[in-house]
Design a protein around this motif. Sequence first.
Motif, PDB file in Angstrom:
ATOM      1  N   UNK A 188     -13.657   1.743  -1.944  1.00  0.00           N
ATOM      2  CA  UNK A 188     -12.487   1.185  -2.619  1.00  0.00           C
ATOM      3  C   UNK A 188     -12.754   0.949  -4.102  1.00  0.00           C
TER       4      UNK A 188
ATOM      5  N   UNK B 273       0.820  -1.215   0.000  1.00  0.00           N
ATOM      6  CA  UNK B 273       0.000   0.000   0.000  1.00  0.00           C
ATOM      7  C   UNK B 273       0.849   1.257   0.000  1.00  0.00           C
ATOM      8  N   UNK B 274       2.070   1.160   0.512  1.00  0.00           N
ATOM      9  CA  UNK B 274       2.903   2.349   0.619  1.00  0.00           C
ATOM     10  C   UNK B 274       2.770   3.052   1.950  1.00  0.00           C
ATOM     11  N   UNK B 275       2.037   2.435   2.887  1.00  0.00           N
ATOM     12  CA  UNK B 275       1.930   3.023   4.221  1.00  0.00           C
ATOM     13  C   UNK B 275       3.194   2.743   5.014  1.00  0.00           C
TER      14      UNK B 275
ATOM     15  N   UNK C 170     -10.938  14.274  -4.528  1.00  0.00           N
ATOM     16  CA  UNK C 170      -9.542  14.713  -4.412  1.00  0.00           C
ATOM     17  C   UNK C 170      -8.879  14.790  -5.777  1.00  0.00           C
ATOM     18  N   UNK C 171      -9.331  13.921  -6.687  1.00  0.00           N
ATOM     19  CA  UNK C 171      -8.708  13.893  -8.015  1.00  0.00           C
ATOM     20  C   UNK C 171      -9.451  14.763  -9.002  1.00  0.00           C
TER      21      UNK C 171
ATOM     22  N   UNK D 217       1.193   6.363  -1.084  1.00  0.00           N
ATOM     23  CA  UNK D 217       0.051   5.481  -1.379  1.00  0.00           C
ATOM     24  C   UNK D 217      -0.838   6.035  -2.492  1.00  0.00           C
ATOM     25  N   UNK D 218      -1.001   7.364  -2.526  1.00  0.00           N
ATOM     26  CA  UNK D 218      -1.987   7.914  -3.457  1.00  0.00           C
ATOM     27  C   UNK D 218      -1.587   7.724  -4.915  1.00  0.00           C
TER      28      UNK D 218
ATOM     29  N   UNK E   7     -13.055   3.980  -7.259  1.00  0.00           N
ATOM     30  CA  UNK E   7     -11.935   4.588  -7.990  1.00  0.00           C
ATOM     31  C   UNK E   7     -11.389   3.659  -9.068  1.00  0.00           C
TER      32      UNK E   7
ATOM     33  N   UNK F  66      -9.931  -1.458   5.301  1.00  0.00           N
ATOM     34  CA  UNK F  66      -9.200  -1.643   6.550  1.00  0.00           C
ATOM     35  C   UNK F  66      -9.969  -2.523   7.522  1.00  0.00           C
TER      36      UNK F  66
ATOM     37  N   UNK G  38     -14.836  10.470  -1.765  1.00  0.00           N
ATOM     38  CA  UNK G  38     -13.668  11.221  -1.256  1.00  0.00           C
ATOM     39  C   UNK G  38     -12.488  11.194  -2.228  1.00  0.00           C
ATOM     40  N   UNK G  39     -12.118   9.985  -2.646  1.00  0.00           N
ATOM     41  CA  UNK G  39     -10.962   9.852  -3.529  1.00  0.00           C
ATOM     42  C   UNK G  39     -11.188  10.521  -4.876  1.00  0.00           C
TER      43      UNK G  39
ATOM     44  N   UNK H  98      -3.923   1.985  -5.977  1.00  0.00           N
ATOM     45  CA  UNK H  98      -4.470   0.946  -5.117  1.00  0.00           C
ATOM     46  C   UNK H  98      -5.654   1.497  -4.335  1.00  0.00           C
ATOM     47  N   UNK H  99      -6.472   0.607  -3.841  1.00  0.00           N
ATOM     48  CA  UNK H  99      -7.507   0.990  -2.879  1.00  0.00           C
ATOM     49  C   UNK H  99      -7.452  -0.028  -1.766  1.00  0.00           C
ATOM     50  N   UNK H 100      -7.854   0.399  -0.590  1.00  0.00           N
ATOM     51  CA  UNK H 100      -7.655  -0.477   0.562  1.00  0.00           C
ATOM     52  C   UNK H 100      -8.910  -0.502   1.423  1.00  0.00           C
TER      53      UNK H 100
END
Lengths: 332, 394
Positions: free
Chosen positions: B147, B50-52, B102-103, B72-73, B150, B81, B98-99, B77-79
Amino acid sequence: MAAETTQQEEASGPLQRWTQRAIQNPERIYRGLFYAAMVFFMFTTLFPFYWLLVLAITPEGQLLGGSYLPEIDLFGASATFPLPVPQGFNPAAFIEVFDQLPFHLYMLNSFALAISTTVVVLIVASLAGYVFGRLDFPGRAFLMLGILAISYFPPAAFVVPLFEAFTGNAPVVIPFTSIPLFTPPRLLNSPGSMVMPFSALFMPLSVFILTTFYGQIPDGLEDAARVEGTTRLGALFRVIMPLSAPGVATAAVLTFIAVYNEYFFSSIMATSPEAQNWSPIVGGILSFQTQYTTQFNLMGAASIVAVLPVVVLVIIAQERIVSGLTAGALKE
Amino acid sequence: MAQVKLEHVTKRYDDVTAVDDMNLNIRDGEFVCLVGPSGCGKSTTMETIAGLTIPTEGEVWIGDREVTNLPPKDRGIAMVFQNIALFPHMDVYDNISFGLRLRDYPKDEIDKRVERASDIVQLEEMLERMPDEMSGGQRQRVAIARAIVRQPDVFLMDEPLANLDAKLRVHMRTELQRLHKELDTTIVYVTHDQAEAMTMSDRIAVIDGGELQQIDPPLVCYNEPANLFVAGFIGSPSMNFVNGTVTDGQIESKNFSVAFDPAMVDGIGPGDDVTVGIRPEDVYPVDESGGLAHPTAEIHARSDVLEPMGDEIFAYLLLGDGDTSMSQEAATDDQLLMSIEPDSNMQEEDDVSVVLDRRKIHLFDDATGDAITHGLVDVTGGDESTGAPAETDD
């Protein structure tokens, strides 16, 4: 056993009976004490305002005209009324305040200073709060301690060096040497000379408040925001800050009120108490006192006018704070 | 859509190594479960994808891009939790979009996509609700919608069903599988629940101690576990393990011995210590063992505890002078767990005789834990290696 108690109760006096009841049912006592404390605090908080109001509407000529506690005639027996009352009625003082001085400009100054300081403090303290509250790095405790230590310095200690620097006459030198670093611009009589020291002085408190609040936001929410497409900074402003609204509101209100009421720094950084020198409200109020006269009624009226916006702000903010707390939105 | 590749990924925290030289190659459109006990490094592995978390060493590839140091962005990917992590201050619509917002997607595109995503997870009626007005299952569906909206290249799911109750979990399991069929996107799924892993995934990656133990389709992991850990972890209840020693053509254990076909067993000789593994369903009472082509000799035992499950009964058998009061460690040689038919008339404290299916006996090297063989007789040529014994009768 029961019979014995009733016998005792019958035998004892009223005080003893009252004590007995209070022990069995302490709620009553607590409630009584609560009201007593409430009345006391209400009185100590509200009485100064009442006294200001009395002074404000007393005509100037009557100000020093004797006691504010009138004698009243109670069916032959004379007594002193326990609360001061105005000696006359002159609501024009509230207009006079703006006639004699551009008092609205002083208020505007205070507003501008308070708002810009609050914005600066919130932004910088948010960044600091994020770092202290959510990241683990070596030296974190030490840095926090440093901030705490600085907040213990008396503000007066900074006045002279800052005044010298903001005068912009001589270059700032490296301590204990005469090596010049740079010559600062002349900032006296400008908002810069006030917003900068205010921000620095009121920053530590906000940093501590926001650190606590930001530290409580679950990591998962920040991770989710970052995966969804924000940077760390974006996650701070889009998710963490809105969820910490009560904390942000508290920090904002405390900073705003502190700067709005500030006088010590601004009285020195504004070389004369004039509105165009960015002198704040207190500077304006004190200007009603001249070398020969002190217009207590105008000072009273000005104080009341100055307080009103803060009262409104606090009432609004308090609603926000309470709604933020009751939403309980942080539970996952 | 994209493949995910981990190359020599290692993550160290101070003195703890959470992930140790992990190599994973997840194909495009594949559903891979990372399973393992708590603290085995499966979540850390996912966080590096994920890049976290940035790995200490190694590379992460998504599609044909190296993304090791990308935030991560930017990884496509989408996650989902474990703690769902919906934004509590936004309603369902805002959470899902939300995602996209943002885009800077255009408003009507966002509306269209949110509508479609909420349709897939059956949430159309709830777009205006706040997360705290919803049940656990609904929230989880919002998280899934967030998730999928996007249309990411890779889905990462970190124990998404762990916080749901048992019934809802089974239901969501099916929904996730349907979703995977519909979207055909690469899914990496972390779980400690092997039932989830077995039922949903194309391949299971079994992780222990930060190291990849085996990555194979569920049935391969089940039937041909690569080592002792996988054998013990996959399957419920767990496989029986008995210590044995190799002699000439035989493996001797404390209470029984089994003959083996030397052609099936490489690299061990007389005197070597091995662990014999046998699954409960491959232990048969003697009177039901008629269909077995390669049974072992009879093993005499005493039934200890019976656990009726409805569709089968788990019977704990004591071998030899087995004593239940012994410690777990010492007792393994004297215990055998078998599953029997629910209509069996076996009682507790019965004397029973059982046989093992030699085709299903696993041998593991005691020193390394690695599997030596998954069957003591040669069945190549027959079609019984993975199928049920019944198939031979047809």
